[in-house]
Motif scaffolding. Structure first.
Motif, PDB file in Angstrom:
ATOM      1  N   VAL A  24       0.843  -1.200   0.000  1.00  0.00           N
ATOM      2  CA  VAL A  24       0.000   0.000   0.000  1.00  0.00           C
ATOM      3  C   VAL A  24       0.878   1.251   0.000  1.00  0.00           C
ATOM      4  O   VAL A  24       1.959   1.264   0.582  1.00  0.00           O
ATOM      5  N   VAL A  25       0.399   2.284  -0.657  1.00  0.00           N
ATOM      6  CA  VAL A  25       1.067   3.585  -0.650  1.00  0.00           C
ATOM      7  C   VAL A  25       0.092   4.589  -0.058  1.00  0.00           C
ATOM      8  O   VAL A  25      -1.040   4.718  -0.531  1.00  0.00           O
ATOM      9  N   PHE A  26       0.547   5.278   0.999  1.00  0.00           N
ATOM     10  CA  PHE A  26      -0.271   6.284   1.667  1.00  0.00           C
ATOM     11  C   PHE A  26       0.212   7.668   1.255  1.00  0.00           C
ATOM     12  O   PHE A  26       1.395   7.990   1.405  1.00  0.00           O
ATOM     13  N   ALA A  42      -0.302   1.805   8.481  1.00  0.00           N
ATOM     14  CA  ALA A  42      -1.063   1.456   9.686  1.00  0.00           C
ATOM     15  C   ALA A  42      -0.685   2.369  10.847  1.00  0.00           C
ATOM     16  O   ALA A  42      -1.553   2.826  11.603  1.00  0.00           O
ATOM     17  N   ALA A  43       0.603   2.672  10.992  1.00  0.00           N
ATOM     18  CA  ALA A  43       1.057   3.550  12.075  1.00  0.00           C
ATOM     19  C   ALA A  43       0.517   4.969  11.893  1.00  0.00           C
ATOM     20  O   ALA A  43       0.103   5.610  12.862  1.00  0.00           O
ATOM     21  N   ILE A  44       0.513   5.459  10.672  1.00  0.00           N
ATOM     22  CA  ILE A  44      -0.040   6.786  10.398  1.00  0.00           C
ATOM     23  C   ILE A  44      -1.524   6.818  10.735  1.00  0.00           C
ATOM     24  O   ILE A  44      -2.012   7.762  11.368  1.00  0.00           O
ATOM     25  N   ASP A 121       7.429  10.775  16.452  1.00  0.00           N
ATOM     26  CA  ASP A 121       8.291   9.766  17.067  1.00  0.00           C
ATOM     27  C   ASP A 121       7.529   8.469  17.329  1.00  0.00           C
ATOM     28  O   ASP A 121       8.047   7.373  17.080  1.00  0.00           O
ATOM     29  N   ARG A 122       6.312   8.585  17.800  1.00  0.00           N
ATOM     30  CA  ARG A 122       5.506   7.390  18.079  1.00  0.00           C
ATOM     31  C   ARG A 122       5.159   6.656  16.790  1.00  0.00           C
ATOM     32  O   ARG A 122       5.232   5.429  16.728  1.00  0.00           O
ATOM     33  N   ILE A 123       4.797   7.387  15.749  1.00  0.00           N
ATOM     34  CA  ILE A 123       4.469   6.766  14.457  1.00  0.00           C
ATOM     35  C   ILE A 123       5.688   6.037  13.898  1.00  0.00           C
ATOM     36  O   ILE A 123       5.584   4.896  13.434  1.00  0.00           O
ATOM     37  N   ALA A 124       6.843   6.685  13.946  1.00  0.00           N
ATOM     38  CA  ALA A 124       8.068   6.058  13.432  1.00  0.00           C
ATOM     39  C   ALA A 124       8.390   4.780  14.197  1.00  0.00           C
ATOM     40  O   ALA A 124       8.765   3.762  13.593  1.00  0.00           O
ATOM     41  N   ALA A 125       8.246   4.826  15.523  1.00  0.00           N
ATOM     42  CA  ALA A 125       8.528   3.637  16.336  1.00  0.00           C
ATOM     43  C   ALA A 125       7.536   2.517  16.026  1.00  0.00           C
ATOM     44  O   ALA A 125       7.925   1.349  15.894  1.00  0.00           O
ATOM     45  N   GLU A 126       6.256   2.857  15.893  1.00  0.00           N
ATOM     46  CA  GLU A 126       5.253   1.845  15.555  1.00  0.00           C
ATOM     47  C   GLU A 126       5.507   1.254  14.176  1.00  0.00           C
ATOM     48  O   GLU A 126       5.354   0.047  13.977  1.00  0.00           O
ATOM     49  N   ALA A 127       5.882   2.089  13.229  1.00  0.00           N
ATOM     50  CA  ALA A 127       6.152   1.604  11.865  1.00  0.00           C
ATOM     51  C   ALA A 127       7.355   0.664  11.864  1.00  0.00           C
ATOM     52  O   ALA A 127       7.325  -0.387  11.218  1.00  0.00           O
ATOM     53  N   ALA A 128       8.396   1.036  12.593  1.00  0.00           N
ATOM     54  CA  ALA A 128       9.585   0.183  12.659  1.00  0.00           C
ATOM     55  C   ALA A 128       9.254  -1.154  13.307  1.00  0.00           C
ATOM     56  O   ALA A 128       9.678  -2.209  12.827  1.00  0.00           O
TER      57      ALA A 128
END
Length: 149
Positions: A24-26, A42-44, A121-128
């Motif tokens: 998917v591309v967001f 999903a994190a976004i 920061d939270r989105i990046a951590a969740e994505a990782a």
């Protein structure tokens, strides 16, 4: 896209993520570059659910082939009312492979950009974490380079 709308309205992030294709591309209304991949998308979307209040879909339209959908929404970001539209495209397996969001007015888009920047920061951590869970510790897939708006 009834299943997506129901998942969003129920705040069911597992169901939302299950409807996303791996590739998917967001495309964000407040960031220059699109974000490729299921983990970052999903994190976004989880981040958006934390910054929007009073979220509701008010209209839905679908293309003739059943693979293109537009869901108009209204919400609040802080003290700003925002109207937007989720444009979804489904792949041959019925999963969302393209997810583009547009919002108005400009003052609400600025409020959204600021609120999502605070979630960075939270989105990046969740994505990782999501990308690692998908590929294992080897990290064969990149989460998509999240950067603040």
């Amino acid at each position: 896209m009834k299943s997506f709308r129901q998942a969003v309205e129920a705040n069911d992030h597992a169901a939302i993520e299950a409807l996303l294709a791996d590739d998917v591309v967001f495309t964000s209304p407040v960031a220059f570059k699109p974000y490729p991949g299921k983990a970052i998308t999903a994190a976004i979307l989880r981040g958006v659910s934390r910054v929007f209040t009073d979220f509701r879909y008010v209209r839905e339209t679908s293309g003739q082939d059943g693979r293109d959908h537009a869901l108009v929404f209204e919400a609040r970001v802080g003290d700003r009312a925002i109207t937007g539209c989720d444009f979804l495209h489904l792949n041959e397996q019925g999963l969302i492979d393209d997810f583009m969001v547009m919002v108005r007015p400009l003052s609400a888009a600025h409020a959204l950009a600021e609120a999502m920047g605070a979630e960075f920061d939270r989105i990046a951590a969740e994505a990782a974490a999501g990308a690692e869970a998908t590929t294992g510790a080897e990290g064969d897939r990149v989460a998509g380079g999240v950067e603040p708006a």
